[in-house]
Motif scaffolding. Structure first.
Motif, mmCIF file in Angstrom:
data_model
loop_
_atom_site.group_PDB
_atom_site.id
_atom_site.type_symbol
_atom_site.label_atom_id
_atom_site.label_comp_id
_atom_site.label_asym_id
_atom_site.label_seq_id
_atom_site.Cartn_x
_atom_site.Cartn_y
_atom_site.Cartn_z
ATOM 1 N N ILE A 118 28.691 7.032 5.051
ATOM 2 C CA ILE A 118 28.505 5.845 4.079
ATOM 3 C C ILE A 118 27.687 4.577 4.815
ATOM 4 N N ARG A 119 27.846 4.502 6.197
ATOM 5 C CA ARG A 119 27.118 3.149 6.617
ATOM 6 C C ARG A 119 25.540 3.678 6.790
ATOM 7 N N TYR A 120 25.131 4.656 7.270
ATOM 8 C CA TYR A 120 24.068 5.435 7.453
ATOM 9 C C TYR A 120 23.153 4.996 6.163
ATOM 10 N N TYR A 121 23.586 5.693 5.243
ATOM 11 C CA TYR A 121 23.009 5.463 3.885
ATOM 12 C C TYR A 121 22.759 4.188 3.308
ATOM 13 N N ASN A 122 23.894 3.351 3.568
ATOM 14 C CA ASN A 122 23.877 1.959 3.219
ATOM 15 C C ASN A 122 22.679 1.184 4.020
ATOM 16 N N ASP A 123 22.511 1.443 5.118
ATOM 17 C CA ASP A 123 21.606 0.772 6.177
ATOM 18 C C ASP A 123 20.339 1.222 5.686
ATOM 19 N N LEU A 124 19.913 2.512 5.366
ATOM 20 C CA LEU A 124 18.676 2.986 4.802
ATOM 21 C C LEU A 124 18.259 2.261 3.667
ATOM 22 N N LEU A 125 19.220 2.301 2.663
ATOM 23 C CA LEU A 125 19.171 1.545 1.230
ATOM 24 C C LEU A 125 18.685 0.196 1.438
ATOM 25 N N ASP A 126 19.392 -0.466 2.105
ATOM 26 C CA ASP A 126 19.146 -2.037 2.775
ATOM 27 C C ASP A 126 17.829 -2.281 3.224
ATOM 28 N N ALA A 127 17.036 -1.300 4.125
ATOM 29 C CA ALA A 127 16.029 -1.329 4.519
ATOM 30 C C ALA A 127 14.875 -1.214 3.739
ATOM 31 N N LEU A 128 15.033 -0.384 2.871
ATOM 32 C CA LEU A 128 14.173 0.014 1.801
ATOM 33 C C LEU A 128 14.054 -1.174 0.595
ATOM 34 N N ALA A 129 15.231 -1.694 0.313
ATOM 35 C CA ALA A 129 15.386 -2.889 -0.407
ATOM 36 C C ALA A 129 14.650 -4.058 0.161
ATOM 37 N N GLU A 130 14.589 -4.275 1.238
ATOM 38 C CA GLU A 130 14.039 -5.403 1.899
ATOM 39 C C GLU A 130 12.404 -5.358 2.138
ATOM 40 N N ASN A 131 11.849 -3.897 1.858
ATOM 41 C CA ASN A 131 10.626 -3.705 1.750
ATOM 42 C C ASN A 131 10.076 -3.400 0.438
ATOM 43 N N ASN A 132 11.071 -3.614 -0.595
ATOM 44 C CA ASN A 132 10.545 -3.553 -2.063
ATOM 45 C C ASN A 132 10.365 -2.203 -2.405
ATOM 46 N N ILE A 133 10.971 -1.015 -1.816
ATOM 47 C CA ILE A 133 10.687 0.339 -2.070
ATOM 48 C C ILE A 133 12.013 0.673 -2.626
ATOM 49 N N GLU A 134 11.824 1.387 -4.072
ATOM 50 C CA GLU A 134 12.753 2.018 -4.820
ATOM 51 C C GLU A 134 13.340 3.207 -4.462
ATOM 52 N N PRO A 135 14.532 3.309 -4.136
ATOM 53 C CA PRO A 135 15.111 4.794 -3.950
ATOM 54 C C PRO A 135 15.168 5.601 -5.021
ATOM 55 N N LEU A 136 14.726 6.728 -4.724
ATOM 56 C CA LEU A 136 14.859 8.069 -5.754
ATOM 57 C C LEU A 136 15.874 8.904 -4.879
ATOM 58 N N VAL A 137 17.235 9.291 -5.403
ATOM 59 C CA VAL A 137 18.109 9.707 -4.170
ATOM 60 C C VAL A 137 18.627 11.004 -5.039
ATOM 61 N N THR A 138 18.358 12.473 -4.285
ATOM 62 C CA THR A 138 19.020 13.482 -4.607
ATOM 63 C C THR A 138 20.471 13.660 -4.252
ATOM 64 N N LEU A 139 21.108 14.108 -4.870
ATOM 65 C CA LEU A 139 22.559 14.354 -4.588
ATOM 66 C C LEU A 139 22.621 15.611 -3.515
ATOM 67 N N PHE A 140 21.868 16.813 -3.929
ATOM 68 C CA PHE A 140 22.057 18.097 -3.323
ATOM 69 C C PHE A 140 20.582 18.745 -3.388
ATOM 70 N N HIS A 141 20.220 18.493 -1.998
ATOM 71 C CA HIS A 141 18.874 19.342 -1.609
ATOM 72 C C HIS A 141 19.279 20.628 -0.433
ATOM 73 N N TRP A 142 19.960 21.233 -1.000
ATOM 74 C CA TRP A 142 20.233 22.910 -0.371
ATOM 75 C C TRP A 142 21.391 22.757 1.046
ATOM 76 N N ASP A 143 21.847 21.556 1.268
ATOM 77 C CA ASP A 143 22.612 21.796 2.446
ATOM 78 C C ASP A 143 23.695 21.347 2.266
ATOM 79 N N LEU A 144 24.592 22.532 1.686
ATOM 80 C CA LEU A 144 25.826 22.630 1.335
ATOM 81 C C LEU A 144 26.771 22.416 2.350
ATOM 82 N N PRO A 145 27.958 21.896 2.738
ATOM 83 C CA PRO A 145 28.900 21.995 3.772
ATOM 84 C C PRO A 145 29.274 23.342 3.900
#
Length: 518
Positions: A118-145
């Motif tokens: 949770i922390r990792y993706y929040n950090d990435l999302l915050d860094a994108l927001a600081e640089n005015n880059i919109e996230p387009l996020v995929t829930l599942f890109h082939w890597d099933l647990p």
């Protein structure tokens, strides 16, 4: 004799694709894409569990072309700020990336939530927001647990509920920072290549059976996630949600052959329509030709019922309309040569069910055997989607070209330029509602079973260096100018001299003919 204006326009049209540098419409957006397993690395640290690609690359390393794996990949788990710097340099509007299910939920279920994920993706999302880059996020890109694959994976209908729970957690944890979601990336690859063959992990190879069990589960899981977001989260978070469907475009090798034309339509319904028809048509359900073909083949095999189970009335209605946009991943075009069983088709199989023979002998080469360069096929696919699916708003969620890692990647630039030009053609000439374009990919990454032997990146990554340094290719400069000017770049440094000379010859030929005619 003076040349008429009509003749001049005709000559201009002949060179249209090579010299027309047109601006993209107001509001058109540009981005680049990656996927978690292909770039993150950190495969077994900070609470992340094993996924199906970890299992495949570790237990069957011979299946990866160069023997590499995603253990470190581009090390984006530790170097995500470098990725954000690259994105900022390119000037993209958005960044498409995926969440690692196994990093967020190690068991695949809600019983264990990993705070570091949770922390990792929040950090990435915050860094994108600081640089005015919109996230387009995929829930599942082939890597099933792997824990969920051990229960049957996408062939198990219980996955509908597991995926909904996972989506619910992601909407809850990240939804205030994400306004654009993709449920599944390339369902064809998930179902046919992973459960109907051994081309992708988990490499089940239940040909002609597992692929259809997978599509039944996956489409229902998509619908449940869509309705959950639509009813619970959209009113508060005000976002949008869609699915990304991939397709090779099939064309007849002989356009004058009525049989080949008809078979190409069948193949496109089997490939793209398999997942688009249930969502984007007013009838819903699988394409009728697909239902009929699989039923006929199943009967010929002595089965009492079709291998492709149709949706009941409840699920037809539940799945219909569950995408705010049509996401399209497209790379290449193949040809139909006639009726029959494709020589590489297993029995039974999705490919045999089509009833057509295909070939890749078309267009220009790339580093990938399957990827032929056919820009006009892209335009034909987009026109077909407009007419087949009620003129949907479209986002190109992937498009790209592979080579072997050169920094002066003229082939990639020409590919982008030609395919983007076809997008412009269908927008202006055909009224297709293409709203955005996503280049695959930001940087050279773990290309699944190709490993690092095929490179799609705008940035070169040296995987023999522990620091995983990224170096911009010439295509990065091309894409940077594209994002800045919103039109196809004219700069001759982006094109090989022979290519640019061809452009100039065509242009000056028109000028000479016009001058002489006057």
């Amino acid at each position: 004799m003076a040349m008429s204006s009509l003749t001049i326009l005709t000559l201009l049209a002949l060179c249209h694709s090579s010299i027309a540098f047109r601006k993209f419409p107001e509001g058109f957006t540009f981005g680049v894409a990656t996927a978690a397993h292909q770039i993150e690395g950190a495969w077994n640290v900070s609470g992340k569990s094993e996924n199906v690609w970890d299992r495949l690359s570790h237990s069957r390393p011979e299946m990866i072309a160069d023997g590499t794996n995603g253990d470190i990949a581009c090390d984006s788990y530790n170097r995500y700020m470098e990725d954000v710097e690259e994105l900022t340099y390119l000037g993209v509007d958005f960044y498409r990336f995926s969440l690692s299910w196994a990093r967020i939920l190690p068991t695949g279920r809600l019983d264990v939530v990993n705070p570091d994920g949770i922390r990792y993706y929040n950090d990435l999302l915050d860094a994108l927001a600081e640089n005015n880059i919109e996230p387009l996020v995929t829930l599942f890109h082939w890597d099933l647990p792997q824990a969920l694959q051990d229960l049957g994976g996408w062939a198990n209908p219980k996955m509908i509920h597991y995926f909904r729970d996972y989506a619910d957690l992601c909407f809850k944890e990240f939804g205030t920072k994400i306004k654009s979601w993709i449920t599944f990336n390339e369902p064809y690859e998930i179902c046919e290549d992973a459960y109907g063959d051994e081309k992708k992990a988990p490499a089940v190879d239940s040909h002609g059976v597992g692929c259809y069990l997978c599509s039944d589960t996956l489409l229902k899981a998509h619908a449940e996630a869509y309705h959950l977001y639509n009813e619970t989260y959209r009113p508060v978070q005000n976002g949008r949600i869609m699915i990304s469907i991939n397709s090779i475009w099939y064309e007849p090798s002989d356009p004058e052959s009525a049989e080949q034309v008809a078979l190409a339509e069948v193949a496109n319904q089997f490939k793209f329509g398999w997942f688009a028809h249930p969502i984007f048509t007013s009838d819903g359900g699988y394409p009728s030709v697909m239902v009929d073909n699989v039923a006929r083949q199943s009967a010929a095999e002595g089965l009492l019922k079709s291998r492709l189970e149709q949706f009941d009335a409840y699920w037809i209605q539940r799945i219909k309309g569950t995408s705010d946009f049509l996401g399209i991943n497209h790379y290449t075009t193949h040809l139909i040569t006639g009726a029959g069983v494709d020589p590489i088709a297993k029995s039974p199989s999705w490919l045999k069910d089509i009833g057509a023979v295909t070939t890749m002998e078309v267009g220009g080469d790339s580093a990938s055997e399957w990827l032929r360069v056919v820009p006009t096929g892209f335009a034909n696919l987009l026109r077909w989607c407009k007419s087949s699916y009620n003129d949907p708003p479209i986002y190109i969620t992937e498009n790209g070209f592979s080579d072997y890692g050169t920094l002066l990647d003229y082939g990639r630039i020409k590919y982008f330029n030609d395919y983007l030009n076809e997008i412009l053609n269908v927008i202006y000439d055909d009224g297709v509602k293409v709203l955005g374009y996503t280049a695959w990919t930001l940087m050279d990454n773990f290309e699944w079973r190709a490993g690092f032997s095929e490179r799609f990146g705008l940035y070169y990554v040296n995987i023999t260096d522990p620091a995983r340094p990224r170096k911009p290719k010439l295509s990065a400069e091309y894409f940077k100018e594209l994002c800045a000017t919103r039109e196809l770049p004219k700069d001759p440094r982006f094109f090989e001299p022979s290519f640019f000379r061809t452009e100039c010859r065509c242009f000056f030929l028109i000028l000479i003919v016009w001058y002489v005619s006057e």
